[in-house]
Scaffold this active site. Sequence first.
Site, PDB file in Angstrom:
ATOM      1  N   TYR A  56      -5.976 -11.127  -0.712  1.00 23.97           N
ATOM      2  CA  TYR A  56      -5.621 -12.409  -0.589  1.00 23.97           C
ATOM      3  C   TYR A  56      -6.214 -13.357  -2.099  1.00 23.97           C
ATOM      4  O   TYR A  56      -7.441 -13.357  -1.914  1.00 23.97           O
ATOM      5  CB  TYR A  56      -6.246 -13.087   0.376  1.00 23.97           C
ATOM      6  CG  TYR A  56      -5.903 -12.597   1.785  1.00 23.97           C
ATOM      7  CD1 TYR A  56      -4.648 -11.899   1.993  1.00 23.97           C
ATOM      8  CD2 TYR A  56      -6.650 -12.507   3.031  1.00 23.97           C
ATOM      9  CE1 TYR A  56      -4.216 -11.120   3.088  1.00 23.97           C
ATOM     10  CE2 TYR A  56      -6.491 -11.951   4.150  1.00 23.97           C
ATOM     11  CZ  TYR A  56      -5.111 -11.369   4.268  1.00 23.97           C
ATOM     12  OH  TYR A  56      -4.863 -10.699   5.348  1.00 23.97           O
ATOM     13  N   HIS A 140      -6.171  -1.814   5.571  1.00 28.93           N
ATOM     14  CA  HIS A 140      -5.136  -2.858   5.147  1.00 28.93           C
ATOM     15  C   HIS A 140      -3.663  -2.301   4.869  1.00 28.93           C
ATOM     16  O   HIS A 140      -3.779  -1.673   3.885  1.00 28.93           O
ATOM     17  CB  HIS A 140      -5.374  -3.891   3.970  1.00 28.93           C
ATOM     18  CG  HIS A 140      -5.034  -4.997   4.119  1.00 28.93           C
ATOM     19  ND1 HIS A 140      -5.164  -6.034   3.119  1.00 28.93           N
ATOM     20  CD2 HIS A 140      -4.032  -5.776   4.820  1.00 28.93           C
ATOM     21  CE1 HIS A 140      -4.506  -7.239   3.437  1.00 28.93           C
ATOM     22  NE2 HIS A 140      -3.687  -7.028   4.355  1.00 28.93           N
TER      23      HIS A 140
END
Length: 337
Positions: A56, A140
């Site tokens: 992010y 992830h």
Amino acid sequence: MQRRKIHHTYVELTELGFGASAIGNLYRVTPAADAAAAVDTAWEAGIRYFDTAPHYGLGLSEWRLGSALRGRPRDAYVVSSKVGRLLVPNERPQGVDSEGFVVRDDLRRRWDFSREGVLRSIEDTLERTGLDRLDVVYLHDPDDHWRQAAEEALPTLADLRAQGVVGAIGAGMNQSAMLARFLRETAVDVVMLAGRYSLLDQSALDDVLPAALEQGKSVVAVGVFNSGLLSRDRPAHGMKYDYEDAPPKLVDRARTIAEICERHGISLPAAAMAFPFTHPAIINVTLGMRNPEQVARNVELHRGRVPEGLWEDLRAHGLIRSDVPKEHTHEGGSQCP
């Protein structure tokens, strides 16, 4: 705000979680003051679960979240981050990140689910956040990396869990089939399920949710608005579904759901946030939040009560699957929102 424990761990999550992708400048710039104020507003509302990732904003989300939490009692909140995308120097920067975040691309992502990569990623995250530990660590998006993720990354995380370095371990993905494999075949405690258990998509009922119940493990639901189509009282053409323009038939379906919600005195977004809790494996809904206004709206929607009969009405109209578990009582006696 009520908390629910990740099964077989000491980690407790508030029912509503703060997703920190937006404060990493997802799609557009989030001013630093807005990012800090969003975390402050979430804290004041009782949110104590915060989720971030190196992906992010190429570390910006982790840095901003850590800065906003600094000075607060460490035992009072839970932070999760992720491994699998290692941030390394970018030898050929073009100026702006190419994966949806409005940040400089001095760093780039490198897929790495090796033991060394996992350890380095966690060390880097701790440095960026300024935290002394991570409460939850997820793999992830290991879609194309099953073998290394299952055979190297997860045993590494399990070792860290055994040492008390992390409290719980898991995997987060946009698909449910592989998450079911992680639940059944590995040592994960929790999975982060993106978009596959919503008012428009209950496909997780075929795999990951039964697996979670069978194994006595927990599920965190994200993407409950399916990229935006369920985020407004009145869905409209041109809105997004799973990151693309929503097909007209799906928009019409969302509108029909919204009309039934309205007849029951609840908005479509409020119902979309409450729906995941109809399944006993789901302990938390985490939403991306960019500024104080978004936080306040999400908290207000979460605090609303679902009118009696809404889910049954939607089932009767064939708008949600009939095999969705009916309303239930969670541990501790708290009623489903």
